[in-house]
Design a protein around this motif. Structure first.
Motif, PDB file in Angstrom:
ATOM      1  N   UNK A 666       0.133 -12.869 -10.845  1.00 22.19           N
ATOM      2  CA  UNK A 666      -0.403 -14.205 -10.608  1.00 22.19           C
ATOM      3  C   UNK A 666      -1.889 -14.307 -10.972  1.00 22.19           C
ATOM      4  N   UNK A 667      -2.674 -13.282 -10.600  1.00 26.07           N
ATOM      5  CA  UNK A 667      -4.127 -13.285 -10.859  1.00 26.07           C
ATOM      6  C   UNK A 667      -4.561 -11.828 -11.043  1.00 26.07           C
ATOM      7  N   UNK A 668      -4.357 -11.291 -12.243  1.00 22.27           N
ATOM      8  CA  UNK A 668      -4.585  -9.847 -12.472  1.00 22.27           C
ATOM      9  C   UNK A 668      -5.974  -9.379 -12.061  1.00 22.27           C
ATOM     10  N   UNK A 669      -7.022 -10.125 -12.435  1.00 21.96           N
ATOM     11  CA  UNK A 669      -8.372  -9.663 -12.128  1.00 21.96           C
ATOM     12  C   UNK A 669      -8.626  -9.610 -10.618  1.00 21.96           C
ATOM     13  N   UNK A 670      -8.295 -10.713  -9.937  1.00 21.31           N
ATOM     14  CA  UNK A 670      -8.574 -10.756  -8.496  1.00 21.31           C
ATOM     15  C   UNK A 670      -7.750  -9.720  -7.741  1.00 21.31           C
ATOM     16  N   UNK A 671      -6.478  -9.604  -8.048  1.00 23.24           N
ATOM     17  CA  UNK A 671      -5.615  -8.664  -7.332  1.00 23.24           C
ATOM     18  C   UNK A 671      -5.979  -7.222  -7.681  1.00 23.24           C
ATOM     19  N   UNK A 672      -6.413  -7.002  -8.958  1.00 22.94           N
ATOM     20  CA  UNK A 672      -6.831  -5.648  -9.349  1.00 22.94           C
ATOM     21  C   UNK A 672      -8.007  -5.178  -8.508  1.00 22.94           C
ATOM     22  N   UNK A 673      -8.939  -6.101  -8.232  1.00 21.38           N
ATOM     23  CA  UNK A 673     -10.083  -5.737  -7.389  1.00 21.38           C
ATOM     24  C   UNK A 673      -9.610  -5.313  -6.008  1.00 21.38           C
ATOM     25  N   UNK A 674      -8.672  -6.078  -5.418  1.00 22.31           N
ATOM     26  CA  UNK A 674      -8.177  -5.758  -4.084  1.00 22.31           C
ATOM     27  C   UNK A 674      -7.424  -4.429  -4.068  1.00 22.31           C
ATOM     28  N   UNK A 680      -9.428   3.159  -3.458  1.00 19.92           N
ATOM     29  CA  UNK A 680     -10.664   3.910  -3.206  1.00 19.92           C
ATOM     30  C   UNK A 680     -10.754   4.303  -1.736  1.00 19.92           C
ATOM     31  N   UNK A 681     -10.330   3.374  -0.851  1.00 19.00           N
ATOM     32  CA  UNK A 681     -10.340   3.696   0.577  1.00 19.00           C
ATOM     33  C   UNK A 681      -9.404   4.858   0.872  1.00 19.00           C
ATOM     34  N   UNK A 682      -8.328   4.951   0.120  1.00 18.86           N
ATOM     35  CA  UNK A 682      -7.349   6.042   0.297  1.00 18.86           C
ATOM     36  C   UNK A 682      -7.690   7.280  -0.535  1.00 18.86           C
ATOM     37  N   UNK A 683      -8.851   7.212  -1.267  1.00 15.87           N
ATOM     38  CA  UNK A 683      -9.308   8.293  -2.161  1.00 15.87           C
ATOM     39  C   UNK A 683      -8.299   8.571  -3.267  1.00 15.87           C
ATOM     40  N   UNK A 684      -7.636   7.512  -3.718  1.00 15.30           N
ATOM     41  CA  UNK A 684      -6.708   7.617  -4.855  1.00 15.30           C
ATOM     42  C   UNK A 684      -7.468   7.118  -6.088  1.00 15.30           C
ATOM     43  N   UNK A 685      -8.417   7.933  -6.515  1.00 21.51           N
ATOM     44  CA  UNK A 685      -9.368   7.519  -7.543  1.00 21.51           C
ATOM     45  C   UNK A 685      -8.694   7.249  -8.881  1.00 21.51           C
ATOM     46  N   UNK A 686      -7.699   8.043  -9.255  1.00 20.92           N
ATOM     47  CA  UNK A 686      -7.033   7.855 -10.532  1.00 20.92           C
ATOM     48  C   UNK A 686      -6.268   6.526 -10.551  1.00 20.92           C
ATOM     49  N   UNK A 687      -5.598   6.193  -9.432  1.00 18.65           N
ATOM     50  CA  UNK A 687      -4.886   4.916  -9.358  1.00 18.65           C
ATOM     51  C   UNK A 687      -5.856   3.742  -9.430  1.00 18.65           C
ATOM     52  N   UNK A 688      -7.014   3.926  -8.799  1.00 13.92           N
ATOM     53  CA  UNK A 688      -8.016   2.863  -8.837  1.00 13.92           C
ATOM     54  C   UNK A 688      -8.488   2.632 -10.267  1.00 13.92           C
ATOM     55  N   UNK A 689      -8.748   3.752 -11.035  1.00 14.75           N
ATOM     56  CA  UNK A 689      -9.213   3.611 -12.412  1.00 14.75           C
ATOM     57  C   UNK A 689      -8.136   2.974 -13.278  1.00 14.75           C
ATOM     58  N   UNK A 690      -6.883   3.382 -13.078  1.00 13.56           N
ATOM     59  CA  UNK A 690      -5.790   2.852 -13.881  1.00 13.56           C
ATOM     60  C   UNK A 690      -5.632   1.351 -13.683  1.00 13.56           C
ATOM     61  N   UNK A 691      -5.688   0.914 -12.442  1.00 11.21           N
ATOM     62  CA  UNK A 691      -5.539  -0.509 -12.155  1.00 11.21           C
ATOM     63  C   UNK A 691      -6.702  -1.300 -12.751  1.00 11.21           C
ATOM     64  N   UNK A 692      -7.902  -0.754 -12.631  1.00 11.06           N
ATOM     65  CA  UNK A 692      -9.074  -1.446 -13.169  1.00 11.06           C
ATOM     66  C   UNK A 692      -8.983  -1.561 -14.682  1.00 11.06           C
ATOM     67  N   UNK A 693      -8.573  -0.486 -15.365  1.00  9.88           N
ATOM     68  CA  UNK A 693      -8.443  -0.531 -16.827  1.00  9.88           C
ATOM     69  C   UNK A 693      -7.385  -1.545 -17.252  1.00  9.88           C
TER      70      UNK A 693
END
Length: 698
Positions: A666-674, A680-693
């Motif tokens: 529905x809103x890739x940018x906004x939901x990607x931030x969330x 990041x709170x869960x220290x899943x850094x690779x998942x965070x980078x993948x979603x951001x990319x």
């Protein structure tokens, strides 16, 4: 739809009343008066005019001018005038006695009778006039021996409910012997009697006629007749509950002031009390009850029942057949209704025998209603024939003229329609004729003519009608891109300073050109007037909220909700204003009542409840509120994000992640931030980078 003819609160009446027919040469041939006993004492030959008055300077001179040359003395009881009434009476040589009013018309009339010294009494009210034509009869009557029989007089009632029409009339005993046994009875709607009999005084028919002006709308309003009469009629009912005439008067008076439940109940009681006595008022009361059921209680079956009972007692009564026809129309029995209306037309031959009759039913009203039944069947050709028949009798009857004009338009006889609408407005300018003419011109796309008609109508129609006509002018100008639109809106706003219908587009025009001073003047005028329509309350509450005037905004919203307790805009407005005032409890109460079917307003109320619950630390409540929003708007990103946050507050990260992933489209940018923040709170850094990319690629 055709103009329908409603039941009358009061009589319909003529611009002028035709004089009665010229009477025969002698009174013996015209009025059948029984010869009194040879030893019956006789007062001096003559005719005494007796009257009761109070603040009648508007009418009294005209009344006395009509009758003074034909009577031998004028006896007037004044019950407390503060104007020139007494002075006018004395200018005509009247004997005047002053009495303190005691809410009893019979007492006052009897006081006036006691002043009289001649053989015969002629009783008139100040708002009545003697109609020329029976002067010879009055002159001869003076020397006729009197005993126990009065004389019927036909009273034609002026009214202005329908323009260009005639009269309703009724019979009254207004001429009677001057004898101590003959006196009035009843606190109000009093009648002359012999020895106070409930059946009244016997009387003989005559061609003598009077005209009554007291039922003109402005007079009824000015004198507050309805409220005054209702109190006296109720007292009469309490004093003599067994008298059917009092219940009739209570019913018709209540109808006059719009108290239809009291009218219905009183007229039903009239039937119970009167049983089957053949009294003059009874048929009229039954026809009135039929109209109450049909028109005010939407119960045409009961209306039909009352009308048929009326016709049982008076089979050739135009009012009864007319009421029956209206009840049958309401039941969609159009063929039967036409038969009843045509019977009402035929009843005109018997109008002179009726105690109370709407003379215009047989002249044009029933014709109009027959035409209306054909309109309902889509047969405008037949409708026109019946409207034309009515117009032959009453060429100026406005309802007929408008009905036939509308029928012409539906038949594509546009030139005839244009001519008829224009003539109706020209000859009988009124709210109805103006609105009909302007609307016709708009439908015919004669826009310039419509603007000319609007300008011509302004001085001749009521302020209430001016506003919608001016708004029609503004709409025409907007459609054509004409510059006069703003002036029409300004004129409309001047007449109704609180009307959102004019203020919203006018404010938009002023804002577009940056005229902030004019907008402020608009606001000041708006604040100085009371909102009338729900849209006016909505606009005012919203504007005050935007101006930071929160308590005023809520007060306006609450007053609007007294009119419509489920209006979603006002409910949300009251909630937002309460929240801005720090009144969270009231804010929640208002927001919770916004109905789900109100669309975007319901979603806003739901989000407001969710945020309020979050602020109070009630996360489950906040989740429930967001779920209500998402059930109707799954793509509402604000609700998605808030619900996700609340789930995380409760340690339900898995549900939060699942929800965010589903909403990613529905809103890739906004939901990607969330999602990134959750990872990041869960220290899943690779998942965070993948979603951001992935969000950047999109």
């Amino acid at each position: 739809m055709p103009v329908r003819i409603k039941s009358k609160k009061q009589a319909v009446a003529p611009p002028s009343v035709a004089p009665p027919p010229t009477p025969p040469a002698t009174i013996a041939q015209t009025i059948s008066l029984p010869r009194p006993p040879a030893d019956a004492p006789q007062l001096p030959a003559g005719l005494s005019l007796c009257m009761i008055v109070k603040n009648e300077e508007k009418f009294l001179a005209k009344c006395l001018q009509s009758i003074a040359p034909h009577v031998d003395e004028i006896c007037i009881v004044d019950t407390g005038s503060t104007d020139r009434t007494v002075e006018i009476a004395r200018e005509f040589g009247a004997k005047v006695e002053l009495r303190e009013w005691r809410n009893d018309f019979s007492w006052a009339r009897n006081e006036a009778i006691a002043m009289a010294s001649y053989r015969w009494i002629f009783m008139l009210d100040a708002d009545e006039e003697y109609l020329p034509g029976s002067e010879s009869l009055l002159a001869q009557l003076k020397s006729v021996p009197a005993f126990d029989t009065g004389i019927w007089v036909r009273c034609y009632n002026e009214s202005n409910d329908y323009q260009g029409t005639g009269q309703m009339s009724h019979l009254l005993i207004r001429i009677f012997p001057n004898h101590p046994r003959i006196r009035y009875r009843g606190l109000i709607h009093e009648f002359i009697t012999l020895d106070q009999s409930q059946l009244g005084l016997k009387a003989s028919a005559s061609p003598i006629a009077i005209k009554h002006s007291g039922y003109l709308k402005e007079i009824v309003t000015e004198r507050d007749k309805g409220a005054r009469n209702l109190a006296i009629v109720k007292a009469a009912v309490e004093r003599e509950p067994e008298e059917a005439f009092h219940w009739f008067n209570l019913g018709t008076t209540a109808f006059l002031i719009g108290d239809y439940e009291t009218a219905r109940s009183a007229l039903e009681t009239m039937i119970e009390v009167n049983k089957e006595q053949p009294r003059g008022f009874f048929a009229n009361g039954l026809s009135a009850l039929a109209d109450v059921y049909t028109e005010k209680f939407n119960d045409p079956v009961k209306g039909e029942e009352s009308a048929r009972l009326c016709l049982k007692f008076s089979p050739r009564y135009a009012n009864g057949h007319f009421a029956l026809g209206k009840a049958l129309v309401a039941q969609k029995r159009l063929v039967d209704a036409r038969e009843a209306f045509q019977a009402a037309i035929a009843d005109g031959e018997y109008n002179h025998l009726q105690f109370v009759v709407d003379d215009e039913v047989s002249k044009w009203k029933a014709h109009s209603e027959v035409g209306a039944t054909y309109v309902a069947e889509g047969n405008d050709v037949a409708a026109v024939e019946w409207f034309e028949k009515g117009l032959k009798n009453r060429p100026s009857a406005l309802p007929l003229r408008l009905n036939i004009a509308r029928a012409y338009e539906r038949l594509k006889r546009i030139d005839e329609a244009a001519t008829t609408f224009a003539a109706a407005f020209r000859d009988l300018p009124s709210d109805q004729s103006a609105v009909d003419y302007v609307n016709f011109l708009l439908r015919a796309h004669r826009d310039r003519e419509a603007l000319d008609a609007i300008r011509a109508a302004m001085p001749q129609i009521s302020p209430a009608a001016q506003f919608p006509v001016l708004m029609a002018g503004a709409a025409v100008c907007e459609r054509n891109g004409w510059p006069e639109r703003e002036q029409f809106l300004l004129d409309a706003a001047e007449r109704m300073p609180g009307a959102a219908l004019a203020l919203d587009p006018l404010e938009a025009l002023l804002r577009a050109r940056g005229d902030l001073a004019a907008i402020e003047r608009l606001y000041d005028a708006e604040d100085a007037t009371e909102p009338l329509e729900i849209a006016d309350f909505r606009r005012r509450a919203s504007r005050l909220l935007a101006q930071g005037r929160f308590s005023e905004s809520r007060a306006i919203a609450e007053r609007g909700l007294e009119r419509d307790g489920r209006d979603p805009s006002l409910l949300l407005g009251a909630a937002l204003a309460s929240s801005s005032m720090g009144d969270s409890e009231s804010a929640r109460r208002w927001a919770q009542t916004v109905p789900p079917e109100s669309g975007e307003l319901y979603l806003r109320a739901g989000m407001m409840l969710a945020l309020d619950a979050r602020g109070r630390g009630e996360y489950e409540e906040a989740i429930a509120a967001t779920e209500a929003v998402l059930s109707r708007a799954p793509q509402n990103i604000e609700a998605v994000v808030l619900r996700s946050t609340m789930l995380q507050q409760l340690g339900r990260d898995g549900e939060s992640e699942e929800m965010l992933l589903a909403a990613l489209r529905f809103d890739p940018q906004r939901i990607a931030v969330e999602l990134s923040m959750l990872y990041l709170k869960q220290e899943r850094f690779e998942d965070a980078r993948r979603i951001a990319d992935a969000a950047l690629v999109r």
